[in-house]
Design an enzyme around this catalytic site. Structure first.
Site, PDB file in Angstrom:
ATOM      1  N   SER A 176     -12.768  -2.933 -95.220  1.00  0.00           N
ATOM      2  CA  SER A 176     -13.261  -4.260 -94.664  1.00  0.00           C
ATOM      3  C   SER A 176     -13.762  -4.811 -95.889  1.00  0.00           C
ATOM      4  CB  SER A 176     -14.670  -3.766 -93.901  1.00  0.00           C
ATOM      5  OG  SER A 176     -15.263  -5.076 -93.734  1.00  0.00           O
ATOM      6  N   TYR A 203     -23.244   0.209 -92.121  1.00  0.00           N
ATOM      7  CA  TYR A 203     -21.608  -0.224 -92.028  1.00  0.00           C
ATOM      8  C   TYR A 203     -20.956  -0.486 -93.541  1.00  0.00           C
ATOM      9  CZ  TYR A 203     -17.380  -2.296 -90.758  1.00  0.00           C
ATOM     10  OH  TYR A 203     -16.064  -2.582 -90.369  1.00  0.00           O
TER      11      TYR A 203
HETATM   12  N1  NAP Z   1     -12.786  -6.013 -86.062  1.00  0.00           N
HETATM   13  C1  NAP Z   1     -13.081  -6.520 -87.231  1.00  0.00           C
HETATM   14  O1  NAP Z   1     -13.957  -7.803 -87.523  1.00  0.00           O
HETATM   15  C2  NAP Z   1     -12.959  -5.526 -88.398  1.00  0.00           C
HETATM   16  C3  NAP Z   1     -13.109  -6.149 -89.683  1.00  0.00           C
HETATM   17  C4  NAP Z   1     -12.774  -5.587 -90.939  1.00  0.00           C
HETATM   18  C5  NAP Z   1     -12.398  -4.067 -90.584  1.00  0.00           C
HETATM   19  N2  NAP Z   1     -12.338  -3.536 -89.571  1.00  0.00           N
HETATM   20  C6  NAP Z   1     -12.172  -2.125 -89.104  1.00  0.00           C
HETATM   21  O2  NAP Z   1     -10.992  -1.932 -88.644  1.00  0.00           O
HETATM   22  C7  NAP Z   1     -10.959  -0.439 -88.007  1.00  0.00           C
HETATM   23  C8  NAP Z   1     -10.526  -0.973 -86.715  1.00  0.00           C
HETATM   24  O3  NAP Z   1     -11.575  -1.596 -85.853  1.00  0.00           O
HETATM   25  P1  NAP Z   1     -11.302  -2.463 -84.619  1.00  0.00           P
HETATM   26  O4  NAP Z   1     -11.820  -3.852 -84.756  1.00  0.00           O
HETATM   27  O5  NAP Z   1      -9.919  -2.294 -84.148  1.00  0.00           O
HETATM   28  O6  NAP Z   1     -12.173  -1.848 -83.692  1.00  0.00           O
HETATM   29  P2  NAP Z   1     -12.043  -1.322 -82.255  1.00  0.00           P
HETATM   30  O7  NAP Z   1     -11.352  -2.283 -81.420  1.00  0.00           O
HETATM   31  O8  NAP Z   1     -13.622  -0.775 -81.778  1.00  0.00           O
HETATM   32  O9  NAP Z   1     -11.372   0.287 -82.233  1.00  0.00           O
HETATM   33  C9  NAP Z   1     -11.868   1.209 -82.929  1.00  0.00           C
HETATM   34  C10 NAP Z   1     -10.760   2.277 -82.736  1.00  0.00           C
HETATM   35  O10 NAP Z   1     -11.367   3.573 -83.471  1.00  0.00           O
HETATM   36  C11 NAP Z   1     -11.385   4.625 -82.678  1.00  0.00           C
HETATM   37  N3  NAP Z   1     -12.534   5.576 -82.638  1.00  0.00           N
HETATM   38  C12 NAP Z   1     -13.651   5.438 -82.724  1.00  0.00           C
HETATM   39  N4  NAP Z   1     -14.436   6.442 -82.929  1.00  0.00           N
HETATM   40  C13 NAP Z   1     -13.374   7.416 -82.923  1.00  0.00           C
HETATM   41  C14 NAP Z   1     -13.561   8.874 -83.272  1.00  0.00           C
HETATM   42  N5  NAP Z   1     -14.731   9.505 -83.008  1.00  0.00           N
HETATM   43  N6  NAP Z   1     -12.499   9.588 -83.194  1.00  0.00           N
HETATM   44  C15 NAP Z   1     -11.305   8.981 -82.799  1.00  0.00           C
HETATM   45  N7  NAP Z   1     -11.000   7.623 -82.952  1.00  0.00           N
HETATM   46  C16 NAP Z   1     -12.409   6.915 -82.961  1.00  0.00           C
HETATM   47  C17 NAP Z   1     -11.411   4.030 -81.039  1.00  0.00           C
HETATM   48  O11 NAP Z   1     -10.805   4.747 -80.233  1.00  0.00           O
HETATM   49  P3  NAP Z   1     -11.759   5.708 -79.013  1.00  0.00           P
HETATM   50  O12 NAP Z   1     -12.712   5.042 -78.705  1.00  0.00           O
HETATM   51  O13 NAP Z   1     -10.583   5.798 -78.049  1.00  0.00           O
HETATM   52  O14 NAP Z   1     -11.673   7.083 -79.731  1.00  0.00           O
HETATM   53  C18 NAP Z   1     -10.529   2.680 -81.249  1.00  0.00           C
HETATM   54  O15 NAP Z   1      -9.190   2.939 -81.266  1.00  0.00           O
HETATM   55  C19 NAP Z   1     -12.270  -0.164 -88.324  1.00  0.00           C
HETATM   56  O16 NAP Z   1     -12.097   0.803 -89.518  1.00  0.00           O
HETATM   57  C20 NAP Z   1     -13.176  -1.214 -88.610  1.00  0.00           C
HETATM   58  O17 NAP Z   1     -14.311  -0.857 -89.600  1.00  0.00           O
HETATM   59  C21 NAP Z   1     -12.589  -4.256 -88.311  1.00  0.00           C
END
Ligand code: NAP
Length: 229
Positions: free
Chosen positions: A131, A144
């Site tokens: 991120s 975070y």
């Molecule tokens: N959205 C943003 O603005 C943003 C910006 C920068 C970086 N990121 C990074 O991008 C990545 C994905 O984020 P996103 O925005 O796609 O979030 P999201 O829509 O909340 O999805 C998160 C994913 O992580 C999985 N997950 C969470 N806990 C888990 C566990 N204990 N075991 C297995 N899977 C788990 C969830 O699946 P289940 O709940 O089905 O387990 C879900 O598929 C993260 O690393 C986040 O830090 C996001």
């Protein structure tokens, strides 16, 4: 066809990465929500690809080793992540632990299970979704942002350890992406953010680099919060 394991594939960025890499790879889709993974597998199959759902909590080291250990993966995308963004004094110990466990410690479990095969075959890509918070700070980001800073230290060190074994380690660091990670009310109903597919495209680009070329860090930002897309 080569195989790509994608964690956090049940929704958001991970789901988009799985769908994008399915053009060129058989997908092993990992997350806890088995039903969402099943729907993803159906969707990928309907476009001629292949996807195996693996319902798994990436913080459970034994379960990760059982499910992923020994898999011959060409690509591993460590994407699963959680963010509880609030001031330090409001963070509970459980919220702190969950972020550290999913965003950082799970990198050990998952990478430890998959990397030995890559090193043995002298081939592989480990891509981690970081991120922009991994190199900056913000109010509400004590834990975070710290986990995402840790991702960079882990990734660069691992890159130096395994590059000579033919394994590439990369970090793709997005800015704000429109997913469930940050609910719309926190985003002020804006439409300038990156789409999950934008991040997936960057991951595909990293993986498609010619052999002998290592794209170690990519930062992907929306062009401007002042310019709707
Ligand atoms: N959205 C943003 O603005 C943003 C910006 C920068 C970086 N990121 C990074 O991008 C990545 C994905 O984020 P996103 O925005 O796609 O979030 P999201 O829509 O909340 O999805 C998160 C994913 O992580 C999985 N997950 C969470 N806990 C888990 C566990 N204990 N075991 C297995 N899977 C788990 C969830 O699946 P289940 O709940 O089905 O387990 C879900 O598929 C993260 O690393 C986040 O830090 C996001």
């Amino acid at each position: 066809m080569p195989t790509a394991i994608v964690t956090g594939a049940s929704r958001g960025i991970g789901r988009a990465i799985a769908r994008r890499l399915a053009d060129t790879h058989e997908i092993v889709a990992v997350a806890r929500d088995g039903e969402a993974l099943r729907l993803l597998a159906e969707e990928i199959a309907s476009t001629g690809g292949a996807c195996r759902p693996v319902a798994l909590d990436v913080t459970d080291g034994d379960a990760v080793a059982r499910a992923l250990g020994g898999l011959e993966a060409d690509v591993l995308v460590n994407n699963a992540g959680v963010g509880v963004l609030k001031p330090f004094l409001e963070l509970s110990p459980e919220e702190w632990r969950r972020m550290v466990d999913v965003n950082f410690t799970a990198l050990f479990h998952v990478t430890r299970a998959v990397l030995p095969g890559m090193v043995a075959r002298e081939l592989g890509d480990v891509v981690i979704v970081g991120s922009i918070a991994g190199r900056s700070a913000f109010v509400g980001g004590t834990c975070y942002a710290a986990t995402k800073h840790a991702v960079l230290g882990f990734a660069e060190s691992l890159m130096l350890e395994v590059r000579d074994a033919g394994v590439r380690v990369s970090v793709v660091s997005p800015g704000s992406v429109a997913t469930d990670f940050s609910p719309p009310k926190d985003r002020g109903g804006v439409d300038w953010q990156l789409r999950p597919e934008d991040v997936a495209e960057s991951v595909a680009h990293v993986v498609a680099a010619p052999r002998g070329v290592l794209v170690h860090r990519v930062e992907v930002r929306a062009l401007s919060p002042k310019r709707p897309r």
